[in-house]
Design a protein around this motif. Structure first.
Motif, PDB file in Angstrom:
ATOM      1  N   LEU A  76       0.972  -1.308   0.019  1.00  0.00           N
ATOM      2  CA  LEU A  76      -0.373   0.329   0.000  1.00  0.00           C
ATOM      3  C   LEU A  76       1.398   0.695  -0.489  1.00  0.00           C
ATOM      4  O   LEU A  76       0.314   1.850   0.272  1.00  0.00           O
ATOM      5  N   ASP A  77       2.502   0.939   0.664  1.00  0.00           N
ATOM      6  CA  ASP A  77       3.360   2.436  -0.201  1.00  0.00           C
ATOM      7  C   ASP A  77       3.759   2.210  -1.488  1.00  0.00           C
ATOM      8  O   ASP A  77       4.211   4.102  -1.725  1.00  0.00           O
ATOM      9  N   VAL A  78       3.428   1.409  -2.144  1.00  0.00           N
ATOM     10  CA  VAL A  78       3.211   2.358  -3.634  1.00  0.00           C
ATOM     11  C   VAL A  78       2.676   3.452  -3.755  1.00  0.00           C
ATOM     12  O   VAL A  78       1.685   3.024  -3.829  1.00  0.00           O
ATOM     13  N   LEU A  79       2.936   4.232  -4.849  1.00  0.00           N
ATOM     14  CA  LEU A  79       2.131   5.202  -5.674  1.00  0.00           C
ATOM     15  C   LEU A  79       1.062   4.611  -6.938  1.00  0.00           C
ATOM     16  O   LEU A  79       1.712   3.443  -7.521  1.00  0.00           O
ATOM     17  N   ALA A  80      -0.274   4.708  -6.712  1.00  0.00           N
ATOM     18  CA  ALA A  80      -0.723   5.074  -7.673  1.00  0.00           C
ATOM     19  C   ALA A  80      -0.505   4.280  -8.534  1.00  0.00           C
ATOM     20  O   ALA A  80      -0.873   3.151  -9.198  1.00  0.00           O
ATOM     21  N   ARG A  81       0.287   5.553  -9.803  1.00  0.00           N
ATOM     22  CA  ARG A  81       0.787   5.292 -10.638  1.00  0.00           C
ATOM     23  C   ARG A  81       1.767   4.329 -10.725  1.00  0.00           C
ATOM     24  O   ARG A  81       1.594   3.228 -12.284  1.00  0.00           O
ATOM     25  N   ASP A 149      -4.249  12.895 -11.836  1.00  0.00           N
ATOM     26  CA  ASP A 149      -3.347  12.606 -11.663  1.00  0.00           C
ATOM     27  C   ASP A 149      -3.045  12.917  -9.938  1.00  0.00           C
ATOM     28  O   ASP A 149      -1.965  12.360  -9.655  1.00  0.00           O
ATOM     29  N   ARG A 150      -3.749  13.679  -9.595  1.00  0.00           N
ATOM     30  CA  ARG A 150      -3.590  14.038  -7.960  1.00  0.00           C
ATOM     31  C   ARG A 150      -3.656  13.010  -7.585  1.00  0.00           C
ATOM     32  O   ARG A 150      -2.931  12.665  -6.044  1.00  0.00           O
ATOM     33  N   VAL A 151      -4.538  12.467  -7.550  1.00  0.00           N
ATOM     34  CA  VAL A 151      -5.166  10.828  -7.188  1.00  0.00           C
ATOM     35  C   VAL A 151      -3.831   9.036  -7.916  1.00  0.00           C
ATOM     36  O   VAL A 151      -2.894   8.624  -6.535  1.00  0.00           O
ATOM     37  N   LEU A 152      -2.922   9.684  -8.463  1.00  0.00           N
ATOM     38  CA  LEU A 152      -2.106   8.921  -9.306  1.00  0.00           C
ATOM     39  C   LEU A 152      -0.874   8.903  -8.626  1.00  0.00           C
ATOM     40  O   LEU A 152      -0.022   8.054  -8.333  1.00  0.00           O
ATOM     41  N   ASP A 153      -0.509  10.117  -8.314  1.00  0.00           N
ATOM     42  CA  ASP A 153       0.596  10.975  -8.021  1.00  0.00           C
ATOM     43  C   ASP A 153       0.747  10.141  -5.805  1.00  0.00           C
ATOM     44  O   ASP A 153       1.702  10.684  -5.133  1.00  0.00           O
ATOM     45  N   GLN A 154      -0.585  10.042  -5.622  1.00  0.00           N
ATOM     46  CA  GLN A 154      -0.752   9.181  -4.162  1.00  0.00           C
ATOM     47  C   GLN A 154      -0.016   7.611  -3.664  1.00  0.00           C
ATOM     48  O   GLN A 154      -0.790   6.893  -4.840  1.00  0.00           O
TER      49      GLN A 154
END
Length: 532
Positions: A76-81, A149-154
């Protein structure tokens, strides 16, 4: 091409499918249908290589992309992107590329030369995987699934359950696998994303099996239907679109009924005649032959299909409570630098009906988890009122102990009931015989939903927190759930994309997230439900 030969599928001792052979070729768009618990999810897990058939073989013949009902994303620490890009192993390549780029600024000539060589190798590997255009393609798919993008970078841990599921869907669609196996892909999608998904699947060049209760998706996409008949343990193949399948299946049912009636009439005549002749010793052999002919006649005709059973879902009268059994003061939640919501106040009065609305990622599920005591707020507090008895339905079924059996989960929710009473209630939710001994972890999404609802029914709750309670349900079971919500006299706090569920609830108030504004319910909010 994925090929299955002579498959036998079982859940414990129960036979789900016998002697089934089929193939999924490029361009096949197959809808896999059947009632909840028929074995659709079990079959797709086997096709995906995550389960083993009792007999028979599955030959994938290429990459298979599988979206389970309850996907687990791993780290779960991996970036969504990076999770999306990992479908083509591009996340690893891009990390190497960026690391080499940083090292190319080294003052050490030798180190700089080595970094340049590593950069060149990584760039060549990236180009072989589609280059930067592939990265743009992944972002485009994610954007169409309401993942900007703001979600993919989380990191994944900061995302809601619905967002993480859409990340997994984006990953599978981006994979370009020869065969896609999608189990309820429209869960947690808004209306625009569902419309886009229909178009994507229509034009997908590979093979596809989709399990969905979204008849609009099935109507728009599928060109072939596999009906898994739980009563006959058989897979009926209809090489036609959805509308023609519905008409043809009804025609088949009528034909089978006629054949059965005619066969039973002829068999009765033969047995009656055999009984008359059997009384005479000289006619005994002829009588036996007639009886065998009657048995053979019936054996060659399919029995009339037993009507699919539907769980009988009714919430009991709630336990007595004070005027305001649940209150939240100044509730806030932040994940890292992402502020989900802040300063939210709400009071749930006895018997009140509240719907929580907000765009995906606005914190609806997080709010329910805080109210349920499953998660702590960063500020504020949840205050239980006099006599509060809380029932929580989690969209990802976190309230179930997946390592324990169906029966043990029910007993833990209803210690005041004896074994016979628990089994009777489980039976009304279609868990009978050996089904009650199955671990909850092997249940399909629809079965987990039924078990979680059964546990709510015995809880005697006077406040229900319901997070997407109609997901994964067949139409008949969904109708039962909606009727249960409609007739329940306790308080309900509901999160849903299902407009029918809101209609059934007939809410008094609406809580809008992330702003935390509370308002009386009016029809003007109805259009927000499918977008939420």
């Amino acid at each position: 091409m994925l090929v299955a030969r002579d498959l036998e599928v079982r859940a414990g001792a129960r036979l789900l499918l016998e002697n089934a052979s089929f193939q999924i070729a490029a361009g096949d768009k197959i809808g896999l249908v059947g009632r909840n618990g028929a074995g659709k999810t079990t079959l797709t897990r086997i096709l995906a290589g995550q389960g083993t058939p009792a007999a028979g073989t599955v030959s994938p013949g290429g990459e298979v992309g599988y979206l389970p009902q309850d996907p687990r994303t791993g780290d779960l620490d991996v970036l969504a992107r990076d999770r999306v890009l990992s479908a083509r192993d591009l996340d690893r390549v891009l990390r190497r590329l960026r690391a080499a780029e940083e090292q190319m600024g080294s003052a050490d000539d030798a180190e700089r030369d080595r970094a340049m060589a590593r950069y060149a190798r990584a760039e060549a590997e990236l180009q072989a995987g589609g280059g930067y255009a592939a990265e743009a393609e992944a972002a485009r798919i994610a954007s169409n699934l309401a993942l900007p993008d703001r979600v993919l970078d989380q990191p994944l841990r900061t995302l809601s359950g619905g967002q993480r599921r859409r990340i997994e869907l984006a990953r599978i669609l981006f994979s370009g696998a020869e065969t896609l196996l999608l189990d309820e892909p429209t869960n947690h999608l808004d209306a625009d994303s569902i419309a886009w998904l229909r178009g994507f699947l229509q034009s997908y060049p590979g093979g596809l099996i989709v399990i969905s209760h979204d008849t609009g998706l099935l109507d728009a996409v599928v060109t072939k239907v596999f009906h898994l008949d739980a009563n006959r343990s058989a897979l009926d193949v209809y090489s036609m679109n959805w509308k023609r399948y519905l008409a043809q299946r009804e025609t088949d049912e009528k034909r089978r009924r006629r054949e059965r009636v005619n066969a039973e009439r002829k068999a009765d005549q033969l047995r009656t005649q055999a009984a008359k002749m059997g009384a005479k010793a000289t006619k005994a052999v002829a009588a036996q032959n007639m009886a065998r002919r009657a048995d053979k006649l019936l054996a060659g005709i399919e029995g009339e299909r037993v009507a699919d059973k539907v769980a009988k879902i009714r919430f009991p009268e709630p336990a007595p409570s004070g005027r305001t059994p649940l209150t939240g003061h100044d509730l806030s939640k932040t994940y890292g630098s992402l502020e989900v919501f802040t300063g939210v106040d709400l009071a749930i009065d006895r018997g009140s009906k509240v719907v929580i609305l907000g765009l995906n990622g606005a914190g609806k599920t997080t709010m329910l988890r805080i109210l349920a005591g499953m998660e702590d707020p960063d500020t504020g507090e949840v205050v239980p009122g006099h006599g509060l008895r809380l029932g929580y339905y989690a969209q990802e079924h976190e309230t179930l102990d997946t390592a324990r059996s169906v029966l043990d989960n029910m007993i833990s929710a209803s210690p005041h009931l004896n074994d016979t009473e628990v089994r009777k209630i489980l039976g009304s939710f279609l868990f009978t015989g050996d089904d009650v001994d199955k671990p909850a972890g092997v249940l399909s999404g629809g079965e987990k939903t039924r078990l979680a609802l059964a546990m709510l029914v015995v809880s005697g709750a006077n406040v229900l927190l319901l997070d997407e309670p109609t997901n994964n349900l067949d139409p008949a079971s969904r109708t039962e759930v909606l009727e249960a919500i409609r007739t329940y006299s306790g308080a309900v706090v509901l999160v849903t994309h299902d407009e029918g569920a809101v209609d059934a609830l007939q809410p008094d108030r609406v809580l809008l997230l992330p702003d935390g504004d509370e308002d009386l319910w009016s029809a003007t909010y109805s259009d927000l439900v499918a977008l939420a």
